[in-house]
Design a protein around this motif. Sequence first.
Motif, PDB file in Angstrom:
ATOM      1  N   VAL A   1       4.027  -5.748   0.798  1.00 38.41           N
ATOM      2  CA  VAL A   1       4.433  -4.347   0.733  1.00 38.41           C
ATOM      3  C   VAL A   1       3.373  -3.523   0.011  1.00 38.41           C
ATOM      4  O   VAL A   1       2.678  -4.027  -0.881  1.00 38.41           O
ATOM      5  CB  VAL A   1       5.799  -4.225   0.010  1.00 38.41           C
ATOM      6  N   ASN A   2       3.257  -2.270   0.409  1.00 38.35           N
ATOM      7  CA  ASN A   2       2.376  -1.354  -0.306  1.00 38.35           C
ATOM      8  C   ASN A   2       2.974  -1.112  -1.688  1.00 38.35           C
ATOM      9  O   ASN A   2       4.165  -0.820  -1.816  1.00 38.35           O
ATOM     10  CB  ASN A   2       2.258  -0.034   0.470  1.00 38.35           C
TER      11      ASN A   2
ATOM     12  N   TRP B   1      -3.515  -2.613   7.108  1.00 40.24           N
ATOM     13  CA  TRP B   1      -2.563  -1.525   7.386  1.00 40.24           C
ATOM     14  C   TRP B   1      -1.681  -1.245   6.171  1.00 40.24           C
ATOM     15  O   TRP B   1      -1.433  -0.093   5.824  1.00 40.24           O
ATOM     16  CB  TRP B   1      -1.683  -1.896   8.578  1.00 40.24           C
ATOM     17  N   VAL B   2      -1.191  -2.306   5.549  1.00 39.35           N
ATOM     18  CA  VAL B   2      -0.323  -2.136   4.376  1.00 39.35           C
ATOM     19  C   VAL B   2      -1.117  -1.533   3.219  1.00 39.35           C
ATOM     20  O   VAL B   2      -0.645  -0.632   2.519  1.00 39.35           O
ATOM     21  CB  VAL B   2       0.316  -3.476   3.965  1.00 39.35           C
ATOM     22  N   ALA B   3      -2.329  -2.021   3.012  1.00 44.70           N
ATOM     23  CA  ALA B   3      -3.166  -1.527   1.907  1.00 44.70           C
ATOM     24  C   ALA B   3      -3.491  -0.039   2.062  1.00 44.70           C
ATOM     25  O   ALA B   3      -3.522   0.707   1.074  1.00 44.70           O
ATOM     26  CB  ALA B   3      -4.454  -2.338   1.827  1.00 44.70           C
ATOM     27  N   SER B   4      -3.714   0.394   3.303  1.00 43.73           N
ATOM     28  CA  SER B   4      -4.083   1.790   3.553  1.00 43.73           C
ATOM     29  C   SER B   4      -2.891   2.729   3.599  1.00 43.73           C
ATOM     30  O   SER B   4      -3.053   3.949   3.606  1.00 43.73           O
ATOM     31  CB  SER B   4      -4.841   1.893   4.879  1.00 43.73           C
TER      32      SER B   4
ATOM     33  N   LYS C   1      -6.090 -16.977   1.749  1.00 44.26           N
ATOM     34  CA  LYS C   1      -7.555 -16.899   1.867  1.00 44.26           C
ATOM     35  C   LYS C   1      -8.060 -15.522   1.434  1.00 44.26           C
ATOM     36  O   LYS C   1      -9.058 -15.418   0.700  1.00 44.26           O
ATOM     37  CB  LYS C   1      -7.980 -17.173   3.308  1.00 44.26           C
ATOM     38  N   LEU C   2      -7.390 -14.471   1.866  1.00 41.43           N
ATOM     39  CA  LEU C   2      -7.804 -13.111   1.510  1.00 41.43           C
ATOM     40  C   LEU C   2      -7.669 -12.862   0.016  1.00 41.43           C
ATOM     41  O   LEU C   2      -8.522 -12.216  -0.594  1.00 41.43           O
ATOM     42  CB  LEU C   2      -6.973 -12.096   2.295  1.00 41.43           C
ATOM     43  N   VAL C   3      -6.605 -13.395  -0.571  1.00 41.72           N
ATOM     44  CA  VAL C   3      -6.409 -13.243  -2.013  1.00 41.72           C
ATOM     45  C   VAL C   3      -7.501 -13.987  -2.778  1.00 41.72           C
ATOM     46  O   VAL C   3      -8.116 -13.443  -3.713  1.00 41.72           O
ATOM     47  CB  VAL C   3      -5.014 -13.756  -2.439  1.00 41.72           C
TER      48      VAL C   3
ATOM     49  N   SER D   1      -4.842  -5.977  -5.410  1.00 43.28           N
ATOM     50  CA  SER D   1      -3.496  -6.205  -5.941  1.00 43.28           C
ATOM     51  C   SER D   1      -2.844  -4.933  -6.486  1.00 43.28           C
ATOM     52  O   SER D   1      -1.643  -4.904  -6.731  1.00 43.28           O
ATOM     53  CB  SER D   1      -3.533  -7.277  -7.037  1.00 43.28           C
ATOM     54  N   SER D   2      -3.624  -3.892  -6.670  1.00 42.48           N
ATOM     55  CA  SER D   2      -3.042  -2.624  -7.129  1.00 42.48           C
ATOM     56  C   SER D   2      -2.437  -1.850  -5.957  1.00 42.48           C
ATOM     57  O   SER D   2      -1.680  -0.904  -6.150  1.00 42.48           O
ATOM     58  CB  SER D   2      -4.108  -1.758  -7.813  1.00 42.48           C
ATOM     59  N   LYS D   3      -2.779  -2.281  -4.724  1.00 44.95           N
ATOM     60  CA  LYS D   3      -2.292  -1.594  -3.526  1.00 44.95           C
ATOM     61  C   LYS D   3      -1.303  -2.429  -2.711  1.00 44.95           C
ATOM     62  O   LYS D   3      -0.422  -1.877  -2.051  1.00 44.95           O
ATOM     63  CB  LYS D   3      -3.470  -1.196  -2.630  1.00 44.95           C
TER      64      LYS D   3
END
Length: 282
Positions: free
Chosen positions: A115-116, A176-179, A194-196, A203-205
């Motif tokens: 979630v954003n 998409w979620v980050a933006s 993997k992305l983490v 992690s702030s977004k």
Amino acid sequence: MKTLKLSLATALLAICALASAEEAVLKVSAIPDEAPTELQRKFAPLGQYLEKQLGMKVQFVPVTDYAAVVTALNSDKIDMAWLGGFTFVQASLHGKVVPLVQREEDSRFTSKFIVNAAVGAKSLKDLKGKSFAFGSASSTSGHLMPRYFLQKEGIKPETFFKNVAYSGAHDATVAWVASGKVDAGALNASVWDKLVESGKVDSSKVKLLATSPAFYDYNWTVRGNLDKKLQERISAAFLKLDPKNPQDKAILDLQRASRFIPTKADNYKGIESAAEAAGLLK
């Protein structure tokens, strides 16, 4: 005359050898659940390893979407493919395919709900009226199983969320979620991890909201009419990869696998049942 016959025989042998060499190509593809460049990067060392083990050329054939992999496998345009559990079920319903091996991790795979951070949701129920993204419509861990588990929680996506979209790939869902293009989404646990680990998730977004129950997922599958001895050699090559060997471990790490183990069609009956329950089988 003898010289002419010898020359003709030599030329014929050369032509036969060339034809044989052209035939000795293992055409491999994969569902495009990540960016094309990432798929190519991950496959390159594995492809080189298989070439050495099999004594034949291995060619990676990129595709544009999940359906294209199923079509190519069922029409003998490729010999082997990296499939998700749902894609395997679709392929098996449309033709004869044989699952050979899976990562050990794929016997207990999960999906992640993200979630954003600005949404402030603490649970899936908090997403009511928010926008949501799955990955590809044909993705096991990016659509089918998240949808199935949401429905088991009494959440019907099309009525619970403000709108439902499909990003096409797991990494695209995170973007998409980050933006803020969507409020939340679901994706493959392996890609999320993997992305983490690589620092590609802010992690702030983006926050992890929930993890699904475990299910069977990915496997390497071949077309059913592929030579049986070649099938056995391919399986043996995967099973031979040893995490204690540095070169093998590098290949396994790119595949995010501790090791490969044999698999069978029955392992994916649960996926088929989930697809039927979700009304996704055609």
